[in-house]
Design an enzyme around this catalytic site. Structure first.
Site, short mmCIF file in Angstrom:
data_model
loop_
_atom_site.label_atom_id
_atom_site.label_comp_id
_atom_site.label_asym_id
_atom_site.label_seq_id
_atom_site.Cartn_x
_atom_site.Cartn_y
_atom_site.Cartn_z
CE1 TYR A 110 45.87 29.79 46.83
CE2 TYR A 110 44.18 30.03 45.15
CZ TYR A 110 45.21 30.50 45.58
OH TYR A 110 46.04 31.42 44.99
CD1 TRP A 112 42.59 34.48 45.73
CD2 TRP A 112 42.75 36.74 45.66
NE1 TRP A 112 43.89 35.08 45.15
CE2 TRP A 112 43.97 36.48 45.41
CE3 TRP A 112 42.26 38.06 45.89
CZ2 TRP A 112 44.75 37.36 45.07
CZ3 TRP A 112 43.08 39.09 45.68
CH2 TRP A 112 44.36 38.95 45.30
#
Ligand code: PGD
Length: 780
Positions: A110, A112
Site C-alpha cells: 500500500y 501513494w
C-alpha cells in the site's frame, strides 16, 4: 546533467523544473490558478544525505539468515552491489514461494508513491509477483476511505460515483444555498490528487459560492478545516461525535414536520425504522437535541438553530474522509446521506450528498472522456486478502478468523513482504505493535527513495529513483491535462526505477518476457498512450502521437459533464435508473447489513459510544489529521515541510486555555503520551482548536529514541505512535487513525535531537568481503 527546463508532475501539481547542479528551480504550471506550496519540497531533496544511494542488506538478516527477528528497526546495514542485491532477493522469493507458495507472500504494498502512471510502484510490485510466482496475498480498500468504500455500495452506490462523480464544485458555486460540511473542506487536502492535479480550483469555487451568498457551515473540532474564503460558521464539535449530532437533526426535522416525507417514501427504504430509533421506541432514549448536546458538546439551542438553517434550503451535505477514519466510522458516512435524503435534496442541482467533498483534488470535478490506462497487473492466482489496515493483526495472528463485509476470513501465514512506494511506519497505527508484527517475518524487502522508517525495518533495501529522475506520464481521470513527466535529474547514486529492478529480477526468475512483454519503460509509456489515443479515436477525437505529446510536454484532454450523474438520473426516474443497491433506492435500513449481524454496524445508522473516551488520565482528544506541508510522509525532508517544523520537530496545536491549565506556553516542547508511547512536538496555541483537543498532523518520519522499547518515544512527532490499531467495525475493518486520547505535558530538560533524516549505521564491508560479486548469502 546540463541545466535544461523539463516539464514534470506530482500528486500536488504540474510544474517545470530547472536543475541547477542538484538545486532545483521550480515554476508551477502556468495554467494552475492556485499552485500548491508543496512544490517547494522538491527543491532541496535530490542529493539529500537521507537518500538511498546503493542497495543495503540488514546485518542480522545477512549473518543469521531469513527468519523472525526482533532487531528489525534497530540493526545496522551493509552496502552491497546490485548484483548481490538481485541474487539475494531472487533467491529469497524462490525459497519462500517454493516452500509455501504465493500464500506466504504479502504483496499489498500500500502507498501513494509518485504521480507517474507507468512507474506506479504498487502496480509494479503486483505485476512482478503475479508474473514471477503466480500471485500474492493482497490488501483491499485504502487507509483514506476504508469504511466509506465498503458501506456506500450497500446504501447508495460505488464510492467513486458518490465522491469523484459527486455533485460538482461548479454546481455548488452556482446553486447551493447551504454547504454543510462535517469535517470541513480544508484546501490542504484538495491540493492533492493521486496521479496529478494541474489546476487547483477549489479556492476559486468556494469564493464564488460565498460571494453569491451560499452559507458554509463547518462542523469540526478545528476551525482551520474551513478556508477563510468561505466566510463560514464553525460549530466546534467533540471529535468523533457527528453521528449523534446528525441523529438529533433528523429527530428535529421529523418532529417539526420538516422532513421531506414524499422523497423518503419514493426514493428511500427504511425511514420508519430509523424514526422508531430516533424516538427511542425500543430503548426509551429519545435522540433529540438535548441528548446530542451532552455527547457532542454543541448546545441544544444551536442544534435546533442548525436544523432551521437547513430547512427549505438547497443544501449540500458533505462528510469528510476523516470522520470515517475512526471507530464506527461507517455511521457518519451513512447519516450524512440520510440527512440529505430527509431534506429531500439528492439529485437536485447543487444539493444532496457529496461524500468527502474537498478531501482530494479529484472530488467534485469533471471526468476525462478517456482515462490514461493503468499498467496491467496480470492475474493473481490466489484469492487471499486482508482489509489494508489489518496488517499487524495478520502478521501477529496467522490462522485467526476475522469479519469483513459479511464474510468470515482467515489471516494467512506470511513469510515475506515486498513493499515499494509506501511507508507503513507513516500510515499505520500503533507503531510499536507494527514493529512487532514486522519482526515475525522471515524477510521484508523494501524499494525506497530515502531512509524512511519502513526502509530501516527492511532486510533488503533497494534504492529507487525519485520521480524527478525518470520519465513517465502523469494523469488522473479528473485532470484534463496529461503531462509528459520529463527527466529532470540523473538518478541519485546507483538508484534504479522499480521497473528496472523488477525486470532484472524477472530475468533471474525466468519470467522476464511475462513481466516486460519485451518493452522498455519508454515503450510501455508509448504503448499505454496509444491505447488512450485509440479509444479517443473511436469517439472521433484525434490527439497527436506519443512523440509529439512528449515534445509538447502537455496535452489537453476532452471531458464529459457527468458530475452527480448517479443521483441526478435516479431522481429523474427511479424506475429507469435505480441505484445499485438491493432495493434500487437509498437504504436508510439495509437488510443486507442487518443480515451480517455486526453489533458495531447494524441494519440502520446508530450512535455507538467509541471505546476511546477522554478521562482523568488521558483528558485530551488527539486529532492526527493530514499535514499541510507535505503529502503524507513524502519528502518530509523537503524544504517546505522542514520550514514548518520548529527546532526540527513537528508542531502540534492546542487551545490557549488548555495550555494554561497544563502550564504550557507557545513554542514549548511537549510530550504527548498514552499507553502506547510518547511523542515529542513543539506546541503552538490557537483559539481555532476546540478546548479538550490537541492536533498533530501525520507524516513526520518516525524517530524513536529506543526503537525496541515497548512504549517508544518519537522525538520527531509521529502521531501514529499513539493511535489505536483497531478496525472501524466488523463490516469494513477500516483505519481508525484519526482520533485517540492522550495526556499532554511540557517537556522538562534538554529535548533529544531529532535524527529522522540521518541514515542508519552503514558498513561497506560485507562479512564475506572477499566473496565474488553475487556470492554473498544470508546465514552463510
Ligand atoms: P506516503 O508517505 O505517501 O504514505 O500512506 P502512504 O504509505 O501512501 O508513502 C509513499 C512512499 O513512497 C514514500 O516514502 C516515498 O518516498 C515513496 N516513493 C515515492 N516514489 C516512489 C517510487 O517511485 N518508487 C518507490 N519504490 N518508492 C517511492 C498514506 C496513508 O496514511 C493515507 S492515504 C491516509 S488517508 C491515512 N491517513 C491517516 C490519518 O488521517 N491519521 C493517521 N493517524 N494515520 C493515517 N495514515 C494513512
Amino acid at each position: 546533467m546540463t541545466a535544461t527546463r523539463a516539464m514534470h508532475s506530482s500528486h500536488w501539481g504540474a510544474f517545470s523544473a530547472l536543475n541547477d547542479n542538484g538545486t532545483l528551480h521550480i515554476t508551477p504550471f502556468s495554467g494552475d490558478p492556485d499552485p500548491s506550496p508543496l512544490l517547494q519540497n522538491f527543491e532541496n531533496v535530490l542529493r539529500h544525505p537521507v537518500r538511498l544511494a546503493t542497495p543495503m542488506v540488514r546485518r542480522g538478516w545477512l549473518e543469521d539468515g531469513p527468519g523472525p527477528d526482533d532487531r528489525r528497526g534497530a540493526d545496522d546495514y551493509i552496502a552491497i552491489s546490485w548484483e548481490q542485491a538481485y541474487s539475494l532477493a531472487a533467491a529469497e522469493l524462490k525459497r519462500v514461494a517454493g516452500l509455501a507458495g504465493p500464500e506466504a507472500v504479502f504483496g499489498g504494498s500500500y502507498g501513494w508513491s509518485s504521480a507517474g502512471r507507468f512507474h506506479h510502484a504498487q502496480s509494479q510490485v503486483h505485476r512482478f509477483l503475479n508474473t514471477s510466482i503466480g500471485g500474492y496475498v493482497r490488501s483491499v480498500n485504502s487507509y483514506s476511505s476504508g469504511a466509506a468504500s465498503v458501506i456506500l455500495p450497500h446504501i447508495v452506490g460505488d464510492m467513486n460515483e458518490i465522491a469523484r462523480r459527486g455533485v460538482s464544485w461548479q454546481e455548488i458555486a452556482e446553486h447551493s444555498e447551504v454547504v454543510l460540511s462535517f469535517g470541513g473542506l480544508a484546501l490542504k487536502n484538495s491540493q492533492v490528487a493521486s496521479g496529478g492535479l494541474s489546476e487547483h480550483t477549489e479556492r476559486g469555487f468556494i469564493q464564488q459560492a460565498a460571494r453569491r451568498g451560499a452559507r458554509f457551515i463547518s462542523v469540526s473540532p478545528l476551525a482551520s478545516d474551513l478556508p477563510d474564503e468561505a466566510q463560514g460558521e464553525w460549530l466546534a464539535i467533540h471529535p468523533g461525535t457527528d453521528s449523534a449530532l446528525i441523529l438529533a437533526l433528523l429527530q428535529i426535522l421529523k418532529q417539526r414536520q420538516w422532513s421531506d416525507e414524499a422523497f423518503l417514501a419514493d426514493y428511500c427504504v427504511g425511514w420508519p425504522q430509523l424514526v422508531a430509533y430516533l424516538n427511542g421506541e425500543q430503548d426509551g432514549q429519545l435522540r433529540d437535541a438535548a441528548w446530542a448536546a451532552e455527547i457532542c458538546g454543541i448546545p441544544a439551542a444551536r442544534i435546533e438553530a442548525l436544523a432551521e438553517q437547513l430547512h427549505g434550503k438547497r443544501v449540500i451535505v458533505s462528510v469528510a474522509h476523516a470522520l470515517q477514519r475512526a471507530q464506527h466510522g461507517e455511521q457518519p458516512v451513512w447519516l450524512g446521506l440520510v440527512l440529505a435524503a430527509a431534506l429531500g435534496q439528492p439529485g437536485l442541482p447543487g444539493g444532496g450528498y457529496s461524500y468527502a467533498l474537498g478531501a482530494l483534488g479529484h472530488y467534485g470535478k469533471q471526468h476525462n472522456r478517456v482515462a490514461f490506462p493503468a499498467l496491467p497487473q496480470g492475474k493473481n492466482g490466489i484469492d487471499r486478502l486482508i482489509p489494508v489496515a489489518r496488517i499487524s493483526d495478520m502478521l501477529l495472528h496467522p490462522g485467526e478468523k476475522f469479519r469483513y463485509n459479511g464474510r468470515t476470513l482467515t489471516y494467512p501465514t506470511i513469510k515475506l513482504a515486498w513493499w515499494a512506494g509506501g511507508n507503513p511506519f507513516h500510515h499505520h497505527q500503533d507503531l510499536a505493535r507494527l514493529r512487532k508484527a514486522f519482526a515475525t517475518l522471515d524477510t521484508l524487502i523494501v524499494h525506497e527513495v530515502a531512509w524512511t522508517s519502513t526502509a530501516r525495518h527492511a532486510d533488503l533495501v533497494l534504492p529507487a529513483t525519485m520521480t524527478l529522475e525518470r520519465e513517465d506520464v502523469g494523469g488522473a481521470p479528473t485532470d484534463r491535462h496529461l503531462i509528459a513527466m520529463q527527466q529532470v535529474a540523473a538518478p541519485y547514486g546507483e538508484a534504479k526505477d522499480d521497473y528496472s529492478i523488477f525486470s532484472e529480477l524477472s530475468r533471474r526468475l525466468g519470467s522476464e518476457q511475462a513481466f516486460t512483454e519485451g518493452r522498455n519503460a519508454r515503450e510501455w509509456q508509448a504503448h499505454l498512450y496509444q491505447q488512450m489515443q485509440e479509444k479517443l479515436q473511436q469517439q472521433g477525437i484525434s490527439v497527436p502521437d506519443f512523440a509529439t505529446f512528449w515534445q509538447q510536454g502537455i496535452l489537453e484532454l476532452p471531458q464529459s459533464d457527468d458530475a452527480g450523474r448517479l443521483l441526478r438520473h435516479f431522481r429523474r426516474d427511479p424506475q429507469q435508473h435505480p441505484l445499485p443497491t438491493p432495493s434500487g433506492k437509498i437504504e436508510i435500513y439495509s437488510a443486507t447489513l442487518a443480515s451480517f449481524d455486526n453489533a458495531d454496524c447494524p441494519g440502520h445508522p446508530v450512535w455507538l459510544t467509541p471505546l476511546q473516551q477522554p478521562d482523568e488520565q488521558y483528558p485530551f482528544y488527539l486529532i492526527a489529521n493530514q499535514p499541510a506541508s507535505r503529502l503524507h510522509s513524502q519528502l518530509d525532508f523537503g524544504r517546505f515541510s522542514v520550514s514548518q517544523k520548529r527546532g526540527g520537530r513537528e508542531v502540534c496545536s492546542m487551545h490557549p486555555r488548555d495550555a494554561q491549565q497544563q502550564g504550557i506556553a507557545e513554542g514549548d516542547v511537549v510530550e504527548i503520551t498514552n499507553p502506547r508511547g510518547t511523542v515529542l512536538a513543539s506546541v503552538t496555541l490557537s483559539e481555532k482548536v476546540r478546548t479538550g483537543v490537541v492536533q498533530l498532523p501525520t507524516g513526520a518520519w518516525y524517530d524513536p529514541v529506543d526503537p525496541l522499547a515497548e512504549q517508544p518515544t518519537c522525538r520527531h512527532g509521529n502521531p501514529n505512535v499513539l493511535t489505536l490499531d483497531i478496525g472501524t467495525s466488523g463490516l469494513s475493518q477500516g483505519c481508525t487513525g484519526q482520533i485517540t486520547v492522550v495526556q499532554i505535558r511540557r517537556f522538562t530538560g534538554e529535548p533529544p535531537a531529532v535524527r529522522a533524516f540521518e541514515p542508519p549505521v552503514i558498513s561497506r564491508n560485507p562479512p564475506q568481503a572477499s566473496a565474488a560479486a553475487g556470492d554473498v548469502a544470508p546465514g552463510a
